[in-house]
Write a protein that holds these residues in place. Sequence first.
Motif, short mmCIF file in Angstrom:
data_model
loop_
_atom_site.label_atom_id
_atom_site.label_comp_id
_atom_site.label_asym_id
_atom_site.label_seq_id
_atom_site.Cartn_x
_atom_site.Cartn_y
_atom_site.Cartn_z
N GLU A 208 0.85 -1.20 0.00
CA GLU A 208 0.00 0.00 0.00
C GLU A 208 0.89 1.25 0.00
OE1 GLU A 208 -3.32 0.20 0.08
OE2 GLU A 208 -3.70 -1.97 0.17
N PRO A 209 0.35 2.38 -0.48
CA PRO A 209 1.16 3.61 -0.54
C PRO A 209 1.89 3.94 0.76
CG PRO A 209 -0.93 3.96 -1.65
CD PRO A 209 -0.97 2.56 -1.08
N GLU A 210 1.21 3.77 1.90
CA GLU A 210 1.86 4.10 3.18
C GLU A 210 3.07 3.20 3.44
OE1 GLU A 210 1.85 6.56 5.34
OE2 GLU A 210 0.63 7.37 3.71
N ILE A 212 4.83 1.66 1.08
CA ILE A 212 5.90 2.02 0.12
C ILE A 212 6.72 3.18 0.70
CG2 ILE A 212 6.37 2.95 -2.21
CD1 ILE A 212 3.88 1.51 -3.22
N LYS A 213 5.99 4.17 1.18
CA LYS A 213 6.66 5.36 1.72
C LYS A 213 7.59 4.98 2.87
CE LYS A 213 5.08 10.03 2.47
NZ LYS A 213 3.86 10.80 2.73
N ALA A 278 9.63 7.57 -3.41
CA ALA A 278 8.34 7.03 -2.95
C ALA A 278 7.21 7.67 -3.75
CB ALA A 278 8.17 7.28 -1.46
N GLU A 279 7.29 8.96 -3.96
CA GLU A 279 6.21 9.66 -4.68
C GLU A 279 6.05 9.18 -6.12
OE1 GLU A 279 6.43 14.06 -4.11
OE2 GLU A 279 6.10 13.26 -2.06
N ILE A 282 4.63 5.25 -5.94
CA ILE A 282 3.23 5.04 -5.53
C ILE A 282 2.30 5.04 -6.75
CG2 ILE A 282 1.31 6.02 -4.17
CD1 ILE A 282 3.53 6.63 -2.00
N PRO A 283 2.29 6.08 -7.59
CA PRO A 283 1.40 6.02 -8.75
C PRO A 283 1.86 5.02 -9.81
CG PRO A 283 2.66 8.07 -8.77
CD PRO A 283 2.96 7.39 -7.46
N ALA A 286 0.43 1.69 -8.42
CA ALA A 286 -1.00 1.66 -8.05
C ALA A 286 -1.88 0.89 -9.04
CB ALA A 286 -1.51 3.09 -7.87
#
Length: 331
Positions: A208-210, A212-213, A278-279, A282-283, A286
Amino acid sequence: MKPIVLSGITPSGKLHVGNYLGALHNFVQLQNSGKYNCYFFLSDLHSLTESASPIERADHIIDIATNYLAAGLDPKKSTLFIQSHVPAHAELAWVLNSICPMGELERMTQYKDKSARMETNAGLFTYPALMTADIILYDAEFVPVGDDQDQHLELARTLARKFNSRFGETFIEPKALHTATPRVMSLADPLKKMSKSVPNGCLFLDDEPEVIKKKIMSAVTDSGSEVKFDEASKPGVSNLLMILSAATRHGGQAGKTIPELEKEFAGKNYGQFKAAVAESLIPYLAPIREKKAKLMEDPKKILKAFATGDKKANKVAGAKLKEVYEKVGLI
Ligand code: TYM
Protein backbone atom coordinates in the motif's frame (compact mmCIF):
# COMPACT_ATOMS: atom_id res chain seq x y z
CA MET A 1 7.52 -16.87 -38.22
CA LYS A 2 7.96 -14.65 -35.16
CA PRO A 3 10.83 -15.46 -32.78
CA ILE A 4 9.75 -17.21 -29.60
CA VAL A 5 10.04 -15.53 -26.22
CA LEU A 6 9.50 -17.55 -23.05
CA SER A 7 9.89 -16.91 -19.35
CA GLY A 8 8.54 -17.96 -15.98
CA ILE A 9 8.34 -16.92 -12.36
CA THR A 10 8.46 -19.33 -9.43
CA PRO A 11 5.53 -19.04 -7.00
CA SER A 12 7.70 -19.09 -3.89
CA GLY A 13 6.55 -15.81 -2.37
CA LYS A 14 4.93 -12.50 -3.22
CA LEU A 15 6.30 -10.59 -6.22
CA HIS A 16 8.55 -7.63 -5.50
CA VAL A 17 9.69 -4.69 -7.61
CA GLY A 18 12.84 -6.61 -8.58
CA ASN A 19 10.70 -9.28 -10.23
CA TYR A 20 8.68 -6.58 -11.91
CA LEU A 21 11.47 -4.29 -13.11
CA GLY A 22 13.79 -7.15 -14.05
CA ALA A 23 11.25 -9.48 -15.62
CA LEU A 24 7.47 -9.05 -15.53
CA HIS A 25 7.40 -5.51 -16.93
CA ASN A 26 9.54 -6.75 -19.81
CA PHE A 27 7.18 -9.71 -20.42
CA VAL A 28 4.37 -7.22 -20.96
CA GLN A 29 6.48 -4.98 -23.22
CA LEU A 30 7.58 -7.92 -25.36
CA GLN A 31 4.02 -9.21 -25.59
CA ASN A 32 2.66 -5.82 -26.59
CA SER A 33 5.37 -5.18 -29.17
CA GLY A 34 3.64 -7.76 -31.37
CA LYS A 35 7.06 -8.90 -32.62
CA TYR A 36 7.23 -12.18 -30.73
CA ASN A 37 5.36 -15.38 -30.13
CA CYS A 38 5.25 -15.24 -26.32
CA TYR A 39 4.97 -17.99 -23.71
CA PHE A 40 4.81 -17.04 -20.03
CA PHE A 41 4.30 -19.60 -17.31
CA LEU A 42 4.28 -20.14 -13.57
CA SER A 43 7.16 -22.43 -12.65
CA ASP A 44 5.24 -24.15 -9.86
CA LEU A 45 7.28 -27.39 -10.04
CA HIS A 46 10.35 -25.31 -9.20
CA SER A 47 8.61 -24.07 -6.05
CA LEU A 48 8.60 -27.63 -4.67
CA THR A 49 12.32 -27.26 -3.96
CA GLU A 50 11.40 -24.80 -1.19
CA SER A 51 9.57 -25.70 1.98
CA ALA A 52 6.25 -23.82 1.76
CA SER A 53 3.14 -25.63 3.04
CA PRO A 54 0.62 -26.83 0.43
CA ILE A 55 -1.74 -23.99 1.37
CA GLU A 56 0.99 -21.38 1.11
CA ARG A 57 2.13 -22.79 -2.24
CA ALA A 58 -1.39 -22.72 -3.69
CA ASP A 59 -1.77 -19.12 -2.45
CA HIS A 60 1.50 -18.13 -4.11
CA ILE A 61 0.36 -19.70 -7.39
CA ILE A 62 -2.85 -17.68 -7.36
CA ASP A 63 -0.96 -14.58 -6.29
CA ILE A 64 1.56 -14.73 -9.14
CA ALA A 65 -1.09 -15.70 -11.70
CA THR A 66 -3.07 -12.63 -10.61
CA ASN A 67 0.01 -10.45 -10.88
CA TYR A 68 0.61 -11.67 -14.43
CA LEU A 69 -2.85 -10.53 -15.44
CA ALA A 70 -2.79 -7.34 -13.35
CA ALA A 71 0.53 -6.31 -14.91
CA GLY A 72 -0.96 -6.66 -18.39
CA LEU A 73 -0.24 -10.18 -19.63
CA ASP A 74 -3.16 -11.19 -21.78
CA PRO A 75 -4.16 -14.77 -22.62
CA LYS A 76 -5.33 -13.53 -26.01
CA LYS A 77 -1.87 -12.24 -26.88
CA SER A 78 0.44 -14.67 -25.06
CA THR A 79 0.35 -18.35 -24.21
CA LEU A 80 -0.05 -18.26 -20.42
CA PHE A 81 0.28 -21.61 -18.68
CA ILE A 82 1.15 -23.49 -15.53
CA GLN A 83 4.23 -25.69 -15.62
CA SER A 84 2.77 -28.62 -13.66
CA HIS A 85 -0.12 -28.80 -16.13
CA VAL A 86 2.36 -29.69 -18.89
CA PRO A 87 4.01 -33.03 -18.00
CA ALA A 88 6.59 -32.75 -20.79
CA HIS A 89 8.62 -30.33 -18.61
CA ALA A 90 9.37 -32.94 -15.93
CA GLU A 91 9.89 -35.63 -18.56
CA LEU A 92 12.41 -33.66 -20.62
CA ALA A 93 14.14 -32.61 -17.38
CA TRP A 94 14.84 -36.30 -16.69
CA VAL A 95 16.40 -36.75 -20.13
CA LEU A 96 18.52 -33.62 -19.59
CA ASN A 97 19.54 -34.73 -16.08
CA SER A 98 20.90 -37.83 -17.72
CA ILE A 99 23.24 -35.90 -20.04
CA CYS A 100 24.12 -33.07 -17.62
CA PRO A 101 27.59 -33.37 -16.04
CA MET A 102 27.47 -33.11 -12.23
CA GLY A 103 30.18 -30.43 -12.37
CA GLU A 104 27.90 -28.10 -14.35
CA LEU A 105 25.30 -28.23 -11.57
CA GLU A 106 27.86 -28.04 -8.76
CA ARG A 107 29.15 -24.68 -9.94
CA MET A 108 25.71 -22.98 -10.01
CA THR A 109 25.94 -19.99 -7.68
CA GLN A 110 22.21 -19.98 -6.91
CA TYR A 111 22.50 -23.57 -5.69
CA LYS A 112 25.54 -22.68 -3.60
CA ASP A 113 23.78 -19.64 -2.08
CA LYS A 114 20.60 -21.53 -1.32
CA SER A 115 22.34 -24.54 0.12
CA ALA A 116 24.21 -22.24 2.49
CA ARG A 117 20.85 -20.88 3.73
CA MET A 118 18.63 -23.96 3.77
CA GLU A 119 18.70 -27.73 3.86
CA THR A 120 19.48 -28.94 0.35
CA ASN A 121 17.47 -31.44 -1.64
CA ALA A 122 18.07 -33.14 -4.97
CA GLY A 123 15.45 -30.95 -6.66
CA LEU A 124 17.36 -27.82 -5.72
CA PHE A 125 20.49 -29.34 -7.24
CA THR A 126 18.92 -30.42 -10.56
CA TYR A 127 16.66 -27.35 -10.81
CA PRO A 128 18.69 -25.84 -13.73
CA ALA A 129 18.04 -28.97 -15.85
CA LEU A 130 14.29 -28.49 -15.33
CA MET A 131 14.68 -24.82 -16.19
CA THR A 132 16.51 -25.80 -19.37
CA ALA A 133 13.64 -28.15 -20.26
CA ASP A 134 11.14 -25.31 -19.67
CA ILE A 135 12.90 -23.21 -22.27
CA ILE A 136 14.10 -25.55 -24.99
CA LEU A 137 10.83 -27.50 -25.23
CA TYR A 138 9.36 -24.46 -26.97
CA ASP A 139 12.33 -23.52 -29.20
CA ALA A 140 12.52 -20.25 -27.29
CA GLU A 141 15.11 -17.90 -28.73
CA PHE A 142 14.83 -15.15 -26.09
CA VAL A 143 14.31 -15.46 -22.36
CA PRO A 144 13.57 -12.21 -20.46
CA VAL A 145 15.07 -12.59 -16.96
CA GLY A 146 17.02 -10.75 -14.30
CA ASP A 147 20.78 -11.28 -14.35
CA ASP A 148 20.61 -13.82 -11.50
CA GLN A 149 19.39 -16.31 -14.12
CA ASP A 150 22.29 -15.82 -16.55
CA GLN A 151 24.21 -18.84 -15.32
CA HIS A 152 21.10 -21.01 -15.74
CA LEU A 153 20.69 -19.70 -19.30
CA GLU A 154 24.30 -20.54 -20.01
CA LEU A 155 23.62 -24.10 -18.87
CA ALA A 156 20.53 -24.21 -21.10
CA ARG A 157 22.74 -23.36 -24.06
CA THR A 158 25.33 -25.96 -23.01
CA LEU A 159 22.72 -28.71 -22.65
CA ALA A 160 20.98 -27.82 -25.92
CA ARG A 161 24.34 -27.98 -27.69
CA LYS A 162 25.29 -31.23 -25.99
CA PHE A 163 21.99 -32.88 -26.90
CA ASN A 164 22.22 -31.66 -30.50
CA SER A 165 25.74 -32.97 -30.95
CA ARG A 166 24.90 -36.38 -29.48
CA PHE A 167 21.45 -36.96 -30.98
CA GLY A 168 21.15 -34.58 -33.94
CA GLU A 169 19.89 -30.99 -34.33
CA THR A 170 16.83 -30.67 -32.03
CA PHE A 171 17.04 -27.59 -29.84
CA ILE A 172 17.70 -23.86 -30.18
CA GLU A 173 20.29 -22.24 -27.88
CA PRO A 174 18.36 -19.54 -25.97
CA LYS A 175 19.61 -16.05 -25.09
CA ALA A 176 18.80 -13.96 -22.01
CA LEU A 177 17.09 -10.57 -22.44
CA HIS A 178 17.70 -7.97 -19.74
CA THR A 179 16.03 -4.70 -18.82
CA ALA A 180 17.87 -1.58 -17.64
CA THR A 181 17.30 -2.92 -14.10
CA PRO A 182 18.45 -6.55 -14.27
CA ARG A 183 19.39 -6.64 -10.57
CA VAL A 184 17.36 -4.60 -8.09
CA MET A 185 19.03 -4.67 -4.70
CA SER A 186 17.51 -5.23 -1.26
CA LEU A 187 16.27 -2.11 0.53
CA ALA A 188 17.68 -3.49 3.79
CA ASP A 189 21.07 -4.49 2.39
CA PRO A 190 21.93 -2.91 -0.96
CA LEU A 191 24.86 -5.29 -1.41
CA LYS A 192 22.38 -8.17 -1.76
CA LYS A 193 19.77 -8.80 -4.44
CA MET A 194 16.13 -8.15 -3.54
CA SER A 195 14.79 -11.67 -3.13
CA LYS A 196 11.39 -13.28 -2.44
CA SER A 197 13.03 -15.59 0.05
CA VAL A 198 14.26 -12.64 2.14
CA PRO A 199 11.07 -10.57 2.59
CA ASN A 200 12.75 -8.02 4.84
CA GLY A 201 14.28 -5.76 2.17
CA CYS A 202 11.57 -6.36 -0.44
CA LEU A 203 9.18 -3.77 -1.78
CA PHE A 204 6.23 -5.89 -2.80
CA LEU A 205 4.13 -5.12 -5.85
CA ASP A 206 0.98 -4.91 -3.77
CA ASP A 207 2.37 -2.82 -0.94
CA GLU A 208 0.00 0.00 0.00
CA PRO A 209 1.16 3.61 -0.54
CA GLU A 210 1.86 4.10 3.18
CA VAL A 211 4.00 0.97 3.25
CA ILE A 212 5.90 2.02 0.12
CA LYS A 213 6.66 5.36 1.72
CA LYS A 214 7.80 3.78 4.97
CA LYS A 215 10.01 1.20 3.25
CA ILE A 216 11.67 3.71 0.91
CA MET A 217 12.22 6.31 3.63
CA SER A 218 13.93 3.67 5.78
CA ALA A 219 15.88 2.06 2.91
CA VAL A 220 19.54 1.68 3.82
CA THR A 221 21.57 4.39 2.10
CA ASP A 222 25.21 5.25 2.23
CA SER A 223 27.45 7.61 4.12
CA GLY A 224 27.82 11.02 2.50
CA SER A 225 24.98 13.17 1.28
CA GLU A 226 25.34 13.48 -2.48
CA VAL A 227 22.75 11.81 -4.73
CA LYS A 228 25.15 10.21 -7.18
CA PHE A 229 25.25 6.93 -9.07
CA ASP A 230 28.24 4.89 -7.93
CA GLU A 231 27.51 1.24 -7.29
CA ALA A 232 30.81 0.62 -5.52
CA SER A 233 30.74 3.44 -2.98
CA LYS A 234 27.00 4.27 -2.98
CA PRO A 235 25.12 1.00 -3.56
CA GLY A 236 21.98 2.11 -1.70
CA VAL A 237 21.60 5.45 -3.49
CA SER A 238 22.49 3.84 -6.84
CA ASN A 239 19.78 1.21 -6.35
CA LEU A 240 17.18 3.88 -5.57
CA LEU A 241 18.31 5.93 -8.59
CA MET A 242 17.73 2.92 -10.85
CA ILE A 243 14.34 2.23 -9.30
CA LEU A 244 13.38 5.90 -9.68
CA SER A 245 14.51 5.98 -13.30
CA ALA A 246 12.27 2.98 -14.03
CA ALA A 247 9.35 4.42 -12.06
CA THR A 248 9.38 7.65 -14.08
CA ARG A 249 8.59 5.90 -17.35
CA HIS A 250 5.06 6.09 -18.65
CA GLY A 251 3.48 3.61 -21.01
CA GLY A 252 6.11 2.50 -23.50
CA GLN A 253 8.15 5.70 -22.99
CA ALA A 254 11.58 5.73 -21.38
CA GLY A 255 11.86 7.29 -17.94
CA LYS A 256 14.31 9.91 -16.75
CA THR A 257 17.92 8.84 -17.17
CA ILE A 258 20.29 8.49 -14.22
CA PRO A 259 22.35 11.61 -15.23
CA GLU A 260 19.08 13.59 -15.49
CA LEU A 261 18.12 12.46 -12.00
CA GLU A 262 21.57 13.25 -10.59
CA LYS A 263 21.17 16.77 -11.94
CA GLU A 264 17.64 17.10 -10.55
CA PHE A 265 18.80 16.09 -7.06
CA ALA A 266 22.08 18.04 -7.00
CA GLY A 267 22.22 19.90 -3.68
CA LYS A 268 19.25 17.97 -2.24
CA ASN A 269 19.60 15.61 0.69
CA TYR A 270 18.84 11.88 0.95
CA GLY A 271 15.52 12.55 2.72
CA GLN A 272 14.27 14.72 -0.17
CA PHE A 273 15.53 12.19 -2.69
CA LYS A 274 13.85 9.24 -0.96
CA ALA A 275 10.57 11.14 -0.67
CA ALA A 276 10.69 11.67 -4.45
CA VAL A 277 11.39 7.98 -5.04
CA ALA A 278 8.34 7.03 -2.95
CA GLU A 279 6.21 9.66 -4.68
CA SER A 280 7.04 8.23 -8.10
CA LEU A 281 6.67 4.62 -7.09
CA ILE A 282 3.23 5.04 -5.53
CA PRO A 283 1.40 6.02 -8.75
CA TYR A 284 3.66 3.74 -10.81
CA LEU A 285 2.59 0.64 -8.88
CA ALA A 286 -1.00 1.66 -8.05
CA PRO A 287 -2.65 0.40 -11.27
CA ILE A 288 -1.22 -3.11 -10.74
CA ARG A 289 -2.28 -3.21 -7.08
CA GLU A 290 -5.76 -1.99 -7.91
CA LYS A 291 -6.23 -4.38 -10.82
CA LYS A 292 -4.95 -7.24 -8.70
CA ALA A 293 -7.43 -6.49 -5.91
CA LYS A 294 -10.25 -6.52 -8.46
CA LEU A 295 -9.14 -9.80 -10.02
CA MET A 296 -8.80 -11.39 -6.57
CA GLU A 297 -12.56 -11.03 -6.10
CA ASP A 298 -12.96 -14.05 -8.37
CA PRO A 299 -9.91 -16.35 -8.01
CA LYS A 300 -11.47 -19.16 -10.11
CA LYS A 301 -11.56 -16.86 -13.11
CA ILE A 302 -7.85 -16.22 -12.73
CA LEU A 303 -6.87 -19.85 -13.23
CA LYS A 304 -9.31 -20.10 -16.13
CA ALA A 305 -7.22 -17.50 -17.97
CA PHE A 306 -4.44 -20.11 -18.07
CA ALA A 307 -6.54 -23.03 -19.38
CA THR A 308 -6.24 -22.28 -23.11
CA GLY A 309 -2.51 -21.70 -22.70
CA ASP A 310 -2.15 -25.03 -20.86
CA LYS A 311 -3.67 -26.80 -23.87
CA LYS A 312 -1.48 -25.04 -26.41
CA ALA A 313 1.66 -25.58 -24.32
CA ASN A 314 0.87 -29.29 -24.02
CA LYS A 315 0.55 -29.55 -27.76
CA VAL A 316 3.82 -27.78 -28.54
CA ALA A 317 5.83 -29.38 -25.71
CA GLY A 318 4.31 -32.83 -26.29
CA ALA A 319 5.42 -32.82 -29.95
CA LYS A 320 8.97 -31.80 -28.97
CA LEU A 321 9.17 -34.46 -26.28
CA LYS A 322 8.03 -37.12 -28.77
CA GLU A 323 10.84 -36.05 -31.10
CA VAL A 324 13.32 -36.26 -28.21
CA TYR A 325 12.19 -39.72 -27.12
CA GLU A 326 12.56 -40.97 -30.69
CA LYS A 327 16.02 -39.43 -31.05
CA VAL A 328 17.35 -40.95 -27.81
CA GLY A 329 15.98 -44.37 -28.77
CA LEU A 330 12.96 -44.69 -26.47
CA ILE A 331 10.62 -46.76 -28.61
P1 TYM B 1 12.30 -16.12 -9.84
O1 TYM B 1 10.92 -16.56 -9.57
O2 TYM B 1 13.28 -16.15 -8.70
O3 TYM B 1 12.31 -14.66 -10.38
C1 TYM B 1 11.44 -14.28 -11.43
C2 TYM B 1 12.14 -13.30 -12.34
O4 TYM B 1 12.50 -12.12 -11.62
C3 TYM B 1 13.90 -11.86 -11.79
N1 TYM B 1 14.40 -11.27 -10.55
C4 TYM B 1 14.98 -10.07 -10.47
N2 TYM B 1 15.26 -9.14 -11.41
C5 TYM B 1 15.86 -8.00 -10.99
N3 TYM B 1 16.18 -7.77 -9.69
C6 TYM B 1 15.94 -8.68 -8.73
N4 TYM B 1 16.24 -8.43 -7.47
C7 TYM B 1 15.31 -9.90 -9.10
N5 TYM B 1 14.91 -11.00 -8.42
C8 TYM B 1 14.37 -11.83 -9.32
C9 TYM B 1 14.51 -13.22 -12.06
O5 TYM B 1 15.77 -13.10 -12.70
C10 TYM B 1 13.46 -13.86 -12.91
O6 TYM B 1 13.59 -13.44 -14.26
N6 TYM B 1 14.26 -20.03 -12.13
C11 TYM B 1 13.43 -18.87 -12.33
C12 TYM B 1 12.07 -19.19 -12.91
C13 TYM B 1 12.11 -20.05 -14.12
C14 TYM B 1 12.40 -19.60 -15.43
C15 TYM B 1 12.29 -20.77 -16.25
C16 TYM B 1 12.70 -18.37 -15.99
C17 TYM B 1 11.86 -21.39 -14.16
N7 TYM B 1 11.97 -21.82 -15.44
C18 TYM B 1 12.52 -20.71 -17.61
C19 TYM B 1 12.93 -18.31 -17.37
C20 TYM B 1 12.84 -19.47 -18.17
C21 TYM B 1 13.21 -18.21 -10.98
O7 TYM B 1 13.19 -18.84 -9.97
O8 TYM B 1 12.90 -16.91 -11.08
